[in-house]
Design a protein around this motif. Structure first.
Motif, PDB file in Angstrom:
ATOM      1  N   ARG A 197       0.874  -1.173   0.000  1.00  0.00           N
ATOM      2  CA  ARG A 197       0.000   0.000   0.000  1.00  0.00           C
ATOM      3  C   ARG A 197       0.907   1.217   0.000  1.00  0.00           C
ATOM      4  NH1 ARG A 197      -5.156   1.873   3.811  1.00  0.00           N
ATOM      5  NH2 ARG A 197      -5.962   3.312   2.259  1.00  0.00           N
ATOM      6  N   PRO A 198       1.428   1.600  -1.170  1.00  0.00           N
ATOM      7  CA  PRO A 198       2.364   2.737  -1.216  1.00  0.00           C
ATOM      8  C   PRO A 198       1.701   4.022  -0.711  1.00  0.00           C
ATOM      9  CG  PRO A 198       2.386   1.498  -3.277  1.00  0.00           C
ATOM     10  CD  PRO A 198       1.231   0.993  -2.484  1.00  0.00           C
ATOM     11  N   VAL A 199       2.404   4.713   0.178  1.00  0.00           N
ATOM     12  CA  VAL A 199       1.897   5.958   0.758  1.00  0.00           C
ATOM     13  C   VAL A 199       2.854   7.090   0.370  1.00  0.00           C
ATOM     14  CG1 VAL A 199       1.256   7.170   2.873  1.00  0.00           C
ATOM     15  CG2 VAL A 199       0.838   4.710   2.678  1.00  0.00           C
ATOM     16  N   VAL A 200       2.392   7.942  -0.527  1.00  0.00           N
ATOM     17  CA  VAL A 200       3.206   9.050  -1.054  1.00  0.00           C
ATOM     18  C   VAL A 200       2.292  10.255  -1.254  1.00  0.00           C
ATOM     19  CG1 VAL A 200       4.566   9.853  -3.033  1.00  0.00           C
ATOM     20  CG2 VAL A 200       4.808   7.503  -2.254  1.00  0.00           C
ATOM     21  N   GLN A 201       2.826  11.444  -1.019  1.00  0.00           N
ATOM     22  CA  GLN A 201       2.104  12.685  -1.331  1.00  0.00           C
ATOM     23  C   GLN A 201       3.026  13.546  -2.180  1.00  0.00           C
ATOM     24  OE1 GLN A 201      -0.037  14.929   1.829  1.00  0.00           O
ATOM     25  NE2 GLN A 201       1.341  16.625   1.359  1.00  0.00           N
ATOM     26  N   ALA A 202       2.540  14.003  -3.329  1.00  0.00           N
ATOM     27  CA  ALA A 202       3.397  14.799  -4.217  1.00  0.00           C
ATOM     28  C   ALA A 202       2.561  15.745  -5.052  1.00  0.00           C
ATOM     29  CB  ALA A 202       4.214  13.875  -5.125  1.00  0.00           C
ATOM     30  N   GLY A 203       3.106  16.935  -5.289  1.00  0.00           N
ATOM     31  CA  GLY A 203       2.479  17.920  -6.161  1.00  0.00           C
ATOM     32  C   GLY A 203       3.551  18.601  -6.990  1.00  0.00           C
ATOM     33  N   ALA A 204       3.244  18.901  -8.238  1.00  0.00           N
ATOM     34  CA  ALA A 204       4.242  19.472  -9.152  1.00  0.00           C
ATOM     35  C   ALA A 204       4.798  20.799  -8.656  1.00  0.00           C
ATOM     36  CB  ALA A 204       3.630  19.641 -10.538  1.00  0.00           C
ATOM     37  N   SER A 205       4.021  21.549  -7.859  1.00  0.00           N
ATOM     38  CA  SER A 205       4.474  22.856  -7.382  1.00  0.00           C
ATOM     39  C   SER A 205       5.018  22.825  -5.955  1.00  0.00           C
ATOM     40  CB  SER A 205       3.318  23.857  -7.456  1.00  0.00           C
ATOM     41  OG  SER A 205       2.238  23.419  -6.644  1.00  0.00           O
ATOM     42  N   ALA A 206       5.150  21.635  -5.358  1.00  0.00           N
ATOM     43  CA  ALA A 206       5.628  21.523  -3.974  1.00  0.00           C
ATOM     44  C   ALA A 206       7.020  22.133  -3.835  1.00  0.00           C
ATOM     45  CB  ALA A 206       5.640  20.067  -3.543  1.00  0.00           C
ATOM     46  N   ARG A 207       7.241  22.804  -2.718  1.00  0.00           N
ATOM     47  CA  ARG A 207       8.547  23.422  -2.447  1.00  0.00           C
ATOM     48  C   ARG A 207       9.279  22.726  -1.301  1.00  0.00           C
ATOM     49  NH1 ARG A 207       8.270  28.984  -4.469  1.00  0.00           N
ATOM     50  NH2 ARG A 207       9.612  29.719  -2.824  1.00  0.00           N
ATOM     51  N   LEU A 208       8.522  22.003  -0.477  1.00  0.00           N
ATOM     52  CA  LEU A 208       9.098  21.275   0.659  1.00  0.00           C
ATOM     53  C   LEU A 208       8.942  19.779   0.412  1.00  0.00           C
ATOM     54  CD1 LEU A 208      10.183  21.070   3.618  1.00  0.00           C
ATOM     55  CD2 LEU A 208       7.783  21.213   4.362  1.00  0.00           C
ATOM     56  N   LEU A 209      10.029  19.035   0.579  1.00  0.00           N
ATOM     57  CA  LEU A 209       9.994  17.580   0.468  1.00  0.00           C
ATOM     58  C   LEU A 209      10.375  16.976   1.812  1.00  0.00           C
ATOM     59  CD1 LEU A 209       9.888  14.844  -1.006  1.00  0.00           C
ATOM     60  CD2 LEU A 209      12.236  15.292  -1.794  1.00  0.00           C
ATOM     61  N   ILE A 210       9.538  16.090   2.309  1.00  0.00           N
ATOM     62  CA  ILE A 210       9.803  15.377   3.559  1.00  0.00           C
ATOM     63  C   ILE A 210      10.117  13.924   3.205  1.00  0.00           C
ATOM     64  CG2 ILE A 210       8.855  14.624   5.764  1.00  0.00           C
ATOM     65  CD1 ILE A 210       7.004  17.118   5.624  1.00  0.00           C
ATOM     66  N   VAL A 211      11.337  13.500   3.531  1.00  0.00           N
ATOM     67  CA  VAL A 211      11.748  12.119   3.284  1.00  0.00           C
ATOM     68  C   VAL A 211      11.945  11.440   4.633  1.00  0.00           C
ATOM     69  CG1 VAL A 211      13.434  10.595   2.180  1.00  0.00           C
ATOM     70  CG2 VAL A 211      12.932  12.833   1.167  1.00  0.00           C
ATOM     71  N   GLY A 212      11.072  10.490   4.936  1.00  0.00           N
ATOM     72  CA  GLY A 212      11.183   9.747   6.183  1.00  0.00           C
ATOM     73  C   GLY A 212      11.641   8.324   5.923  1.00  0.00           C
ATOM     74  N   GLN A 213      11.221   7.405   6.793  1.00  0.00           N
ATOM     75  CA  GLN A 213      11.648   6.009   6.676  1.00  0.00           C
ATOM     76  C   GLN A 213      10.657   5.220   5.832  1.00  0.00           C
ATOM     77  OE1 GLN A 213      14.310   5.238  10.659  1.00  0.00           O
ATOM     78  NE2 GLN A 213      12.333   4.269  10.524  1.00  0.00           N
ATOM     79  N   ALA A 214       9.601   4.749   6.478  1.00  0.00           N
ATOM     80  CA  ALA A 214       8.555   3.974   5.811  1.00  0.00           C
ATOM     81  C   ALA A 214       7.301   4.125   6.661  1.00  0.00           C
ATOM     82  CB  ALA A 214       8.952   2.499   5.702  1.00  0.00           C
ATOM     83  N   PRO A 215       6.132   3.927   6.069  1.00  0.00           N
ATOM     84  CA  PRO A 215       4.898   4.039   6.862  1.00  0.00           C
ATOM     85  C   PRO A 215       4.875   3.033   8.010  1.00  0.00           C
ATOM     86  CG  PRO A 215       4.418   3.876   4.507  1.00  0.00           C
ATOM     87  CD  PRO A 215       5.876   3.589   4.676  1.00  0.00           C
ATOM     88  N   GLY A 216       4.296   3.449   9.132  1.00  0.00           N
ATOM     89  CA  GLY A 216       4.018   2.522  10.217  1.00  0.00           C
ATOM     90  C   GLY A 216       2.671   1.851   9.993  1.00  0.00           C
ATOM     91  N   ARG A 217       2.264   1.035  10.949  1.00  0.00           N
ATOM     92  CA  ARG A 217       1.024   0.269  10.766  1.00  0.00           C
ATOM     93  C   ARG A 217      -0.204   1.181  10.653  1.00  0.00           C
ATOM     94  NH1 ARG A 217      -1.114  -5.063  11.193  1.00  0.00           N
ATOM     95  NH2 ARG A 217      -3.094  -4.779  10.115  1.00  0.00           N
ATOM     96  N   LYS A 218      -0.267   2.229  11.491  1.00  0.00           N
ATOM     97  CA  LYS A 218      -1.430   3.121  11.444  1.00  0.00           C
ATOM     98  C   LYS A 218      -1.521   3.835  10.097  1.00  0.00           C
ATOM     99  CE  LYS A 218      -3.901   6.756  13.875  1.00  0.00           C
ATOM    100  NZ  LYS A 218      -3.914   7.745  14.962  1.00  0.00           N
ATOM    101  N   VAL A 219      -0.362   4.275   9.587  1.00  0.00           N
ATOM    102  CA  VAL A 219      -0.337   4.944   8.277  1.00  0.00           C
ATOM    103  C   VAL A 219      -0.728   3.947   7.184  1.00  0.00           C
ATOM    104  CG1 VAL A 219       1.179   6.035   6.575  1.00  0.00           C
ATOM    105  CG2 VAL A 219       1.315   6.705   8.982  1.00  0.00           C
TER     106      VAL A 219
END
Length: 198
Positions: free
Chosen positions: A28-50
């Motif tokens: 269940r890939p969890v990603v959020q992205a927009g072509a105009s985004a200015r901030l990128l948050i790179v974490g580890q991997a989703p947890g169970r709740k996510v």
């Protein structure tokens, strides 16, 4: 992989099954992205709740991260401003002492095309050791603490952070400089990014 339009890329990511055999709860890939985004948050991997909700950082760690950034949920989940691209897109399952590491297939496959599709990214938050090692390579220090302490070395593009998990209480107690030195600069950078995007 040539340059893809972001909607096509996100559709391909959603359909990805590369490491399905290694995911105890399925992909269940969890990603959020927009072509105009200015901030990128790179974490580890989703947890169970996510994994269960499909919403990135939808847990106590996310609450603390939003507090660090001084962002409301609405602002945080605005894909036109904030991209959220973990090192591994799917929940890897539980290990003996917490969640397993992110699957190694995701970042080499998907990060470069995602960044190509988001040319306005100005600040990349590298949360946790896996994100820092992937992006900083040989410039990462020997430990996460050393890398975060040297955060000025990586600006203006990158800002390394510890994971905001409640499990890291001891780290925050032992490293009070993080709240005193890093958080004010982080908030200032976020404030500037969001103001100039208006």
């Amino acid at each position: 992989m040539g340059k893809l339009e972001l909607p096509v890329l996100l559709s391909d990511i959603s359909a990805c099954r590369r490491c399905e055999a290694n995911l105890p709860h399925g992909p269940r890939p969890v990603v959020q992205a927009g072509a105009s985004a200015r901030l990128l948050i790179v974490g580890q991997a989703p947890g169970r709740k996510v994994h269960d909700t499909g919403i990135p950082w939808n847990d106590p760690s996310g609450d603390r991260l939003r507090e660090w950034l001084n962002l409301s949920r609405d602002s945080f989940y605005d894909a036109s401003r904030v991209a959220i691209v973990p090192t591994g897109f799917c929940y890897p399952g539980k290990g003996r002492s917490g969640d397993l590491p992110p699957r190694p297939e995701c970042a080499p496959t998907w990060h470069a095309p995602l960044l190509q599709a988001m040319p306005d990214i100005q600040l990349v938050l590298l949360i946790g050791r896996y994100a820092q090692e992937y992006y900083l390579r040989e410039n990462a220090k020997a430990t996460l603490t050393d890398t975060v302490a040297a955060f000025r070395d990586y600006l203006p593009r990158y800002l390394p952070l510890p994971h905001p998990s409640p499990r890291n209480r001891y780290w925050f107690t032992m490293n009070p400089w993080f709240e005193l030195e890093v958080l004010p600069i982080l908030r200032e950078r976020i404030d500037t990014l969001f103001k100039t995007a208006q």
